[in-house]
Write an enzyme that holds these catalytic residues in place. Structure first.
Site, PDB file in Angstrom:
ATOM      1  N   LYS A  53       0.845  -1.205   0.000  1.00 11.60           N
ATOM      2  CA  LYS A  53       0.000   0.000   0.000  1.00 11.60           C
ATOM      3  C   LYS A  53       0.877   1.251   0.000  1.00 11.60           C
ATOM      4  CE  LYS A  53      -3.752  -2.458   2.262  1.00 11.60           C
ATOM      5  NZ  LYS A  53      -4.425  -2.834   3.508  1.00 11.60           N
ATOM      6  N   GLN A  97      -4.485  -1.511   9.662  1.00 11.94           N
ATOM      7  CA  GLN A  97      -4.339  -2.839   9.059  1.00 11.94           C
ATOM      8  C   GLN A  97      -4.891  -3.906  10.009  1.00 11.94           C
ATOM      9  OE1 GLN A  97      -3.143  -3.390   5.864  1.00 11.94           O
ATOM     10  NE2 GLN A  97      -3.840  -5.469   6.208  1.00 11.94           N
ATOM     11  N   ASP A 120     -11.055   2.842   4.046  1.00 15.44           N
ATOM     12  CA  ASP A 120     -11.356   1.412   3.902  1.00 15.44           C
ATOM     13  C   ASP A 120     -12.871   1.170   3.836  1.00 15.44           C
ATOM     14  OD1 ASP A 120      -9.247  -0.318   3.538  1.00 15.44           O
ATOM     15  OD2 ASP A 120      -8.744  -0.462   5.664  1.00 15.44           O
TER      16      ASP A 120
END
Ligand code: NAD
Length: 288
Positions: A53, A97, A120
């Protein structure tokens, strides 16, 4: 029939070129999009995802800020950091994460992220937006699947869609996004009895279960579109999806490979969501 193999790497590359152009426009206005990536502990798979990422951000000109905590970090430390990032003007997206160590409440962490920076798409506000068809940040993996279908010109409206997998990050939002586009959607999961009686009806079959060879040719209608979200590492080290790729090739019309199908799109949609957030902050209407 031989299926067209949907090249997620190529679609991703084209989308990243466009994202880079949007970043350039923002920079001309004095805004550099910024993404904060928080990782707790040293899960090896998570470390690879985070690295990818961050590398992808650099490629398109997004600034990334990485925060690493030890596995025994107190949840409060992470919540405090999120609160600080929520207030920072240089941070347009905040990503934690997953998974998190057991002392964390994932839900508490996700709800602490400002809905305006929830790239997200896991905050309840964004989940609710998805339900009523007014999404701010679509979750990256299903968003990537929709983009792949759009790119291939595969019509969704009126189609029978079967989604195998009902997780909060893939299966459920996938079903909602396709229903929003007027598909007739059926969701299957681990407790579904006789999976094949559902999958055989699918014009578009999206599989996100995490089981190699779950979808065999006899379970799929001739000419169906198969989108394989699954990522499984076999004992011999090979990476495969949830569908019998070789077996399905002569029967279906489109199929995504693993690797190189949905996977690259997930990171690309994270970049797209981060740029959209920066555009909103700069008063530009984001492109969806
Ligand atoms: P999860 O474990 O949270 O959920 C799996 C879902 O599949 C559950 O709803 C479960 O009920 C269902 N399921 C499990 N076994 C089944 C079976 N035999 N028949 C029918 N349904 C079954 O997983 P997840 O986070 O949703 O991820 C699913 C898969 O997708 C995993 O392989 C994961 O690695 C992969 N994934 C890929 C990407 C990507 O970018 N390509 C992103 C996220 C997840």
């Amino acid at each position: 029939m031989t299926a067209k193999i949907i090249n997620g790497v190529a679609v991703s590359a084209a989308m990243r070129t466009e994202i880079r152009q949007r970043v350039d426009v923002l920079k001309q206005r004095g805004v550099t999009p910024g993404l904060a990536v928080i990782m707790v502990g040293a899960n090896p798979a998570s470390a690879v995802y985070v690295r990818n990422k961050i590398r992808a951000c650099a490629e398109v000109g997004i600034q990334s800020f990485r925060y690493d905590f030890p596995a025994d970090a107190s949840p409060q430390q992470v919540l405090d950091l999120i609160a600080e990032l929520n207030a920072r003007a240089d941070t347009h997206g905040i990503l934690v994460q997953l998974p998190l160590p057991p002392q964390f409440s994932i839900s508490e962490v996700l709800q602490t992220i400002s809905a305006d920076k929830d790239v997200d798409g896991f905050h309840l506000y964004n989940v609710g937006g998805l339900v009523v068809g007014d999404t701010v940040f679509p979750p990256c993996t299903p968003y990537g699947v929709v983009k792949l279908l759009e790119h291939e010109g595969i019509e969704i409206e009126g189609k029978n869609v079967v989604v195998v997998g009902a997780s909060n990050i893939v299966g459920k939002p996938m079903a909602l996004m396709l229903m929003q586009r007027d598909a007739t959607v059926c969701i299957c999961h681990a407790k579904t009895r006789d999976l094949a009686q559902f999958t055989i009806l699918a014009d578009i079959l999206v599989v996100a279960a995490g089981h190699p060879n779950l979808i065999l040719p006899q379970m799929v209608k001739t000419g169906a579109v198969v989108i394989d979200v699954g990522i499984n590492r076999l004992p011999n080290g090979k990476l495969v999806g949830d569908a019998d790729f070789e077996g399905l090739l002569p029967k279906v019309s489109y199929i995504t490979p693993v690797p190189g199908g949905v996977g690259p799109m997930t990171v690309t949609m994270l970049l797209a969501n981060t740029v959209a957030s920066a555009e909103r902050a700069a008063g530009i209407a984001p492109k969806h």
